[in-house]
Design a protein around this motif. Structure first.
Motif, PDB file in Angstrom:
ATOM      1  N   THR A  77       0.831  -1.210   0.000  1.00 15.78           N
ATOM      2  CA  THR A  77       0.000   0.000   0.000  1.00 15.78           C
ATOM      3  C   THR A  77       0.860   1.252   0.000  1.00 15.78           C
ATOM      4  N   TRP A  78       1.897   1.265   0.848  1.00  7.18           N
ATOM      5  CA  TRP A  78       2.752   2.449   0.932  1.00  7.18           C
ATOM      6  C   TRP A  78       3.511   2.681  -0.371  1.00  7.18           C
ATOM      7  N   TRP A  79       4.046   1.619  -0.971  1.00  4.63           N
ATOM      8  CA  TRP A  79       4.791   1.762  -2.226  1.00  4.63           C
ATOM      9  C   TRP A  79       3.862   2.141  -3.380  1.00  4.63           C
ATOM     10  N   SER A  80       2.631   1.634  -3.362  1.00  2.00           N
ATOM     11  CA  SER A  80       1.661   2.055  -4.383  1.00  2.00           C
ATOM     12  C   SER A  80       1.363   3.549  -4.250  1.00  2.00           C
ATOM     13  N   GLY A  81       1.222   4.009  -3.001  1.00  2.00           N
ATOM     14  CA  GLY A  81       1.015   5.434  -2.799  1.00  2.00           C
ATOM     15  C   GLY A  81       2.197   6.269  -3.260  1.00  2.00           C
ATOM     16  N   LEU A  82       3.414   5.775  -3.045  1.00  2.00           N
ATOM     17  CA  LEU A  82       4.600   6.516  -3.485  1.00  2.00           C
ATOM     18  C   LEU A  82       4.656   6.616  -5.009  1.00  2.00           C
ATOM     19  N   LEU A  83       4.369   5.522  -5.695  1.00  2.00           N
ATOM     20  CA  LEU A  83       4.373   5.555  -7.163  1.00  2.00           C
ATOM     21  C   LEU A  83       3.292   6.487  -7.708  1.00  2.00           C
ATOM     22  N   LEU A  84       2.114   6.442  -7.091  1.00  2.00           N
ATOM     23  CA  LEU A  84       1.047   7.343  -7.523  1.00  2.00           C
ATOM     24  C   LEU A  84       1.404   8.799  -7.231  1.00  2.00           C
ATOM     25  N   LEU A  85       2.102   9.031  -6.129  1.00  2.00           N
ATOM     26  CA  LEU A  85       2.507  10.397  -5.803  1.00  2.00           C
ATOM     27  C   LEU A  85       3.494  10.943  -6.838  1.00  2.00           C
ATOM     28  N   VAL A  86       4.441  10.116  -7.249  1.00  2.00           N
ATOM     29  CA  VAL A  86       5.397  10.536  -8.288  1.00  2.00           C
ATOM     30  C   VAL A  86       4.666  10.810  -9.602  1.00  2.00           C
ATOM     31  N   LEU A  87       3.706   9.932  -9.945  1.00  2.00           N
ATOM     32  CA  LEU A  87       2.934  10.125 -11.170  1.00  2.00           C
ATOM     33  C   LEU A  87       2.122  11.415 -11.121  1.00  2.00           C
ATOM     34  N   GLY A  88       1.511  11.692  -9.971  1.00  2.00           N
ATOM     35  CA  GLY A  88       0.730  12.920  -9.845  1.00  2.00           C
ATOM     36  C   GLY A  88       1.582  14.177  -9.937  1.00  2.00           C
ATOM     37  N   GLU A  89       2.741  14.161  -9.300  1.00  2.00           N
ATOM     38  CA  GLU A  89       3.615  15.328  -9.365  1.00  2.00           C
ATOM     39  C   GLU A  89       4.154  15.540 -10.778  1.00  2.00           C
ATOM     40  N   LEU A  90       4.408  14.465 -11.497  1.00  2.00           N
ATOM     41  CA  LEU A  90       4.819  14.609 -12.893  1.00  2.00           C
ATOM     42  C   LEU A  90       3.713  15.221 -13.744  1.00  2.00           C
ATOM     43  N   GLY A  91       2.468  14.846 -13.455  1.00  2.00           N
ATOM     44  CA  GLY A  91       1.350  15.437 -14.180  1.00  2.00           C
ATOM     45  C   GLY A  91       1.215  16.929 -13.922  1.00  2.00           C
ATOM     46  N   VAL A  92       1.364  17.328 -12.652  1.00  2.00           N
ATOM     47  CA  VAL A  92       1.294  18.753 -12.324  1.00  2.00           C
ATOM     48  C   VAL A  92       2.470  19.507 -12.939  1.00  2.00           C
ATOM     49  N   PHE A  93       3.656  18.913 -12.895  1.00  2.00           N
ATOM     50  CA  PHE A  93       4.834  19.552 -13.482  1.00  2.00           C
ATOM     51  C   PHE A  93       4.669  19.729 -14.988  1.00  2.00           C
ATOM     52  N   SER A  94       4.114  18.730 -15.659  1.00  2.00           N
ATOM     53  CA  SER A  94       3.918  18.826 -17.110  1.00  2.00           C
ATOM     54  C   SER A  94       2.867  19.854 -17.480  1.00  2.00           C
ATOM     55  N   SER A  95       1.892  20.076 -16.591  1.00  2.00           N
ATOM     56  CA  SER A  95       0.816  21.013 -16.924  1.00  2.00           C
ATOM     57  C   SER A  95       1.334  22.445 -17.079  1.00  2.00           C
ATOM     58  N   TYR A  96       2.414  22.795 -16.376  1.00  2.00           N
ATOM     59  CA  TYR A  96       2.956  24.152 -16.486  1.00  2.00           C
ATOM     60  C   TYR A  96       3.544  24.430 -17.866  1.00  2.00           C
ATOM     61  N   ALA A  97       3.905  23.390 -18.595  1.00  2.00           N
ATOM     62  CA  ALA A  97       4.481  23.590 -19.920  1.00  2.00           C
ATOM     63  C   ALA A  97       3.420  23.917 -20.965  1.00  2.00           C
ATOM     64  N   PHE A  98       2.140  23.663 -20.676  1.00  2.00           N
ATOM     65  CA  PHE A  98       1.091  23.852 -21.673  1.00  2.00           C
ATOM     66  C   PHE A  98       0.229  25.080 -21.392  1.00  2.00           C
ATOM     67  N   ALA A  99      -0.178  25.266 -20.149  1.00  2.00           N
ATOM     68  CA  ALA A  99      -1.133  26.330 -19.815  1.00  2.00           C
ATOM     69  C   ALA A  99      -0.439  27.449 -19.058  1.00  2.00           C
ATOM     70  N   PRO A 100      -1.033  28.634 -19.031  1.00  2.00           N
ATOM     71  CA  PRO A 100      -0.446  29.748 -18.282  1.00  2.00           C
ATOM     72  C   PRO A 100      -0.371  29.443 -16.783  1.00  2.00           C
ATOM     73  N   LEU A 101       0.552  30.111 -16.141  1.00  2.00           N
ATOM     74  CA  LEU A 101       0.769  29.898 -14.712  1.00  2.00           C
ATOM     75  C   LEU A 101      -0.457  30.276 -13.890  1.00  2.00           C
ATOM     76  N   SER A 102      -1.113  31.367 -14.254  1.00  2.00           N
ATOM     77  CA  SER A 102      -2.275  31.834 -13.490  1.00  2.00           C
ATOM     78  C   SER A 102      -3.452  30.884 -13.589  1.00  2.00           C
ATOM     79  N   LEU A 103      -3.475  30.006 -14.567  1.00  2.00           N
ATOM     80  CA  LEU A 103      -4.542  29.024 -14.693  1.00  2.00           C
ATOM     81  C   LEU A 103      -4.239  27.755 -13.910  1.00  2.00           C
TER      82      LEU A 103
END
Length: 408
Positions: A77-103
């Motif tokens: 459970t803990w390792w699944s949460g860690l992998l999902l956390l890395v995936l989520g942070e990568l998604g948020v990091f990638s979103s800054y490359a497409f949309a404006p910062l204020s959005l």
């Protein structure tokens, strides 16, 4: 002669005008698609990160009584949460490359909404329907407001899009609006830090303002780094520019100090207050930084700006209502509640709290209305008897135990 040539000139200019007009809708459509991609990536990232953190928290709760403090390392459970956390942070990091910062920044309300829904679904207590609705009505209203605010943010978000090349970032970095903004931010940050460190002003607003000011620089550098990586992937290499590594260093440094102040705030205040106030202050500071550095609202009409501001206010209100309904930690109370002990039979029907008397007596746990209670519940006391001095060599006991009765 001139009159005969004018129709032909108009016919020749007509396709050019038509082509010029057709470019603008294509550009607007393309920018809206980029906004939508960035918003979806941010929503997905915050949602997955919220699920990951709850999975890790669930793993820690299950192993709370374990003797091994690192037993959670051996759970899936803990390792699944860690992998999902890395995936989520990568998604948020990638979103800054497409949309404006204020959005992108205000969309972090999705994580608060997701945490509230997960907490309601997986709650362990059993509630009656009326009590459940009364307890969680603020959460339901807050989730609805956050969803409405998110829709307004995505619909009326700024459409400013430019390639994050090293040249563009350097030009924004030395522009006078951003330099003026940085000067004001540095002065405010130094003043807040002085009051916090030297005057011991441990107010939650001061600590979270320090976090918000650092966070505004973090998101500015994150967008620059993510945008330069995207441009490099598209074929124009930007990773060999010194500005890229300057932004990486600033991103890491501001993120570390931001986490330090957050840790200090979590030791002094409740997490619900930190979530609501921190979200409002950090979002406001980040939008201001994006408007001055990347010129997010340049060319936007007043209606779009007002609707975007309305979406932010509605999202702020929703997050405040959600976090306000969270359970607060119960402070230590110097009494023993018999009905709070599992498997313990109550001493009387209603389970009134048993607490020590504050008077000068030797009885502990004296119940109210002792006269109406059975004799077995009457507290036993030890009356003090003065020591009687006898002849030398024969020492009398300092006290003697008397039989206690109801009449006494």
């Amino acid at each position: 002669m001139e009159g005969g040539n004018s129709p032909s000139l108009q016919l020749q200019q007509l396709p050019l005008a038509t082509a010029a007009v057709s470019v603008q809708p294509h550009t607007d459509s393309f920018s809206y698609k980029e906004n939508l991609i960035g918003a979806l990536l941010a929503i997905f990232g915050h949602l997955v990160s919220s699920i990951a953190l709850n999975l890790q928290k669930y793993s820690h709760i299950r192993l709370a009584g374990s003797k091994d403090p690192r037993a959670y390392f051996r759970t899936k459970t803990w390792w699944s949460g860690l992998l999902l956390l890395v995936l989520g942070e990568l998604g948020v990091f990638s979103s800054y490359a497409f949309a404006p910062l204020s959005l992108i920044v205000p969309l972090s309300a999705v994580s608060v909404v997701a945490s509230a829904i997960i907490g309601i679904i997986f709650i362990k207590e059993k509630w009656k329907p009326k009590e459940f609705l009364r307890r969680y009505v603020l959460s339901f209203v807050g989730c609805g407001l956050a969803v409405v605010g998110t829709y307004l943010l995505v619909t009326f978000g700024p459409n400013s899009h430019e390639k994050m090349t090293a040249e563009n970032i350097t030009r924004h970095l030395v522009s006078w609006p951003f330099l003026l903004y940085m000067l004001v931010e540095i002065i405010v940050f130094c003043l807040l830090l002085y009051f916090y460190k030297e005057r011991n002003a441990n107010y939650i607003v001061i600590i979270l303002l320090l976090v918000a000011l650092l966070g505004s620089m973090t998101v500015v550098t994150v967008k620059a780094v993510a945008g330069m990586i995207l441009v490099s992937i598209q074929g124009t290499l930007q990773l060999d520019s010194p500005i890229f590594y300057i932004m990486v260093v600033c991103m890491i440094a501001t993120a570390v100090y931001q986490a330090t102040f957050l840790a200090q705030a979590s030791q002094l205040y409740d997490s619900a207050q930190i979530s609501s106030i921190g979200y409002i202050l950090s979002t406001t500071a980040a939008i201001s930084a994006g408007a001055t550095f990347y010129l997010d609202f340049m060319g936007e009409d007043v209606l779009h700006i007002c609707m975007f501001a309305l979406g932010c206010l509605i999202a702020f209100l929703g997050v405040f209502l959600i976090t306000r309904n969270r359970k607060k930690p119960v402070p230590f109370e110097p009494y023993i509640s018999m009905d709070a002990m599992p498997g313990m039979q109550n001493m009387h029907d209603k389970g009134i709290a048993v607490q020590p008397e504050l008077k000068a007596s030797f009885s502990y746990g004296a119940l109210e209305n002792n006269d109406s209670m059975p004799e077995i519940y009457t507290p036993a006391t030890l009356p003090i008897v003065q020591e009687q001095h006898g002849p030398r060599g024969a020492s009398a006991p300092p006290y003697r135990v008397l039989e206690h009765s109801k009449k006494e």
